[in-house]
Design a protein around this motif. Structure first.
Motif, PDB file in Angstrom:
ATOM      1  N   TRP A  91       0.831  -1.206   0.000  1.00  0.00           N
ATOM      2  CA  TRP A  91       0.000   0.000   0.000  1.00  0.00           C
ATOM      3  C   TRP A  91       0.868   1.258   0.000  1.00  0.00           C
ATOM      4  CZ3 TRP A  91       0.454   3.638   3.791  1.00  0.00           C
ATOM      5  CH2 TRP A  91       1.148   3.251   4.955  1.00  0.00           C
ATOM      6  N   LEU A  92       1.997   1.215   0.715  1.00  0.00           N
ATOM      7  CA  LEU A  92       2.876   2.378   0.798  1.00  0.00           C
ATOM      8  C   LEU A  92       3.585   2.616  -0.533  1.00  0.00           C
ATOM      9  CD1 LEU A  92       4.073   4.679   2.414  1.00  0.00           C
ATOM     10  CD2 LEU A  92       5.698   3.056   3.425  1.00  0.00           C
ATOM     11  N   ALA A  94       2.350   1.846  -3.451  1.00  0.00           N
ATOM     12  CA  ALA A  94       1.311   2.406  -4.323  1.00  0.00           C
ATOM     13  C   ALA A  94       1.061   3.872  -3.995  1.00  0.00           C
ATOM     14  CB  ALA A  94       0.024   1.597  -4.186  1.00  0.00           C
ATOM     15  N   LYS A  95       1.020   4.185  -2.701  1.00  0.00           N
ATOM     16  CA  LYS A  95       0.818   5.573  -2.279  1.00  0.00           C
ATOM     17  C   LYS A  95       1.941   6.452  -2.802  1.00  0.00           C
ATOM     18  CE  LYS A  95       0.988   8.692   1.603  1.00  0.00           C
ATOM     19  NZ  LYS A  95       1.525   8.907   2.920  1.00  0.00           N
ATOM     20  N   LEU A 145      -5.721   3.945   0.319  1.00  0.00           N
ATOM     21  CA  LEU A 145      -4.517   3.135   0.524  1.00  0.00           C
ATOM     22  C   LEU A 145      -4.018   3.228   1.969  1.00  0.00           C
ATOM     23  CD1 LEU A 145      -2.638   3.874  -2.806  1.00  0.00           C
ATOM     24  CD2 LEU A 145      -3.474   1.633  -2.039  1.00  0.00           C
ATOM     25  N   VAL A 146      -4.003   4.438   2.521  1.00  0.00           N
ATOM     26  CA  VAL A 146      -3.465   4.638   3.874  1.00  0.00           C
ATOM     27  C   VAL A 146      -4.377   4.062   4.946  1.00  0.00           C
ATOM     28  CG1 VAL A 146      -2.850   6.409   5.575  1.00  0.00           C
ATOM     29  CG2 VAL A 146      -2.087   6.642   3.209  1.00  0.00           C
ATOM     30  N   LYS A 149      -5.288  -0.007   3.644  1.00  0.00           N
ATOM     31  CA  LYS A 149      -4.080  -0.824   3.418  1.00  0.00           C
ATOM     32  C   LYS A 149      -4.451  -2.149   2.740  1.00  0.00           C
ATOM     33  CE  LYS A 149      -1.347   1.113   7.130  1.00  0.00           C
ATOM     34  NZ  LYS A 149      -1.945   1.851   8.155  1.00  0.00           N
ATOM     35  N   PRO A 150      -4.995  -2.063   1.516  1.00  0.00           N
ATOM     36  CA  PRO A 150      -5.524  -3.252   0.854  1.00  0.00           C
ATOM     37  C   PRO A 150      -4.478  -4.293   0.462  1.00  0.00           C
ATOM     38  CG  PRO A 150      -5.554  -1.395  -0.642  1.00  0.00           C
ATOM     39  CD  PRO A 150      -5.142  -0.869   0.684  1.00  0.00           C
ATOM     40  N   PHE A 151      -3.211  -3.936   0.447  1.00  0.00           N
ATOM     41  CA  PHE A 151      -2.148  -4.896   0.117  1.00  0.00           C
ATOM     42  C   PHE A 151      -0.827  -4.435   0.673  1.00  0.00           C
ATOM     43  CE2 PHE A 151      -3.240  -2.206  -3.491  1.00  0.00           C
ATOM     44  CZ  PHE A 151      -2.056  -1.555  -3.765  1.00  0.00           C
TER      45      PHE A 151
END
Length: 151
Positions: A91-92, A94-95, A145-146, A149-151
């Protein structure tokens, strides 16, 4: 989460969120300014006022806030273990990719403001209005995402 930030972690995180709000406010304003600036190019006095407004927004809010977001965000990412290969940080990643793209959008908008200051247009009014939605889309994805946190 302590990490190397220790007791300052919550303060760094709070500052990061505050500067994200400032940056996003500027990113919501600048594209709207660009629309009005482009529509006002036929009046040199009006165009000059928009050039001045855009410059102030850039110097006072946008660029300083973006720099603070990146500095604080990198500290938080390092604290989370992104450089150590800590698992569960997809997730991080991706963010950060979205923030990188948003920074590119910021750069494009600043560049377009400078083109408009010279009286040059390369984007239609309709396209410019559509591009106004990019920061909202990015902010939505980042918050999901934050928080999730899907992944």
């Amino acid at each position: 989460m302590a990490g190397f930030l220790g007791a300052t972690y919550d303060w760094v995180k709070a500052a990061h969120v505050i500067f994200v709000i400032f940056w996003m406010a500027g990113l919501f304003m600048l594209p709207r300014y660009l629309v009005y600036h482009q529509e006002g190019l036929s009046d040199p006095a009006d165009a000059a006022r928009w050039t001045e407004r855009e410059g102030k927004l850039r110097r006072i809010i946008l660029t300083p806030a973006m720099i603070a977001v990146w500095v604080l965000g990198i500290a938080l990412a390092l604290n989370a273990g992104i450089a150590d290969g800590t698992p569960g940080l997809g997730w991080l990643h991706a963010k950060l990719a979205i923030v990188f793209l948003l920074s590119g959008y910021h750069g494009w908008a600043v560049g377009y403001a400078k083109k408009l200051a010279k009286g040059r247009t390369t984007v239609s009014n309709k396209a410019l209005r559509m591009m106004n939605e990019i920061p909202a889309l990015a902010a939505t994805l980042i918050v999901i995402l934050v928080i999730v946190k899907p992944f």
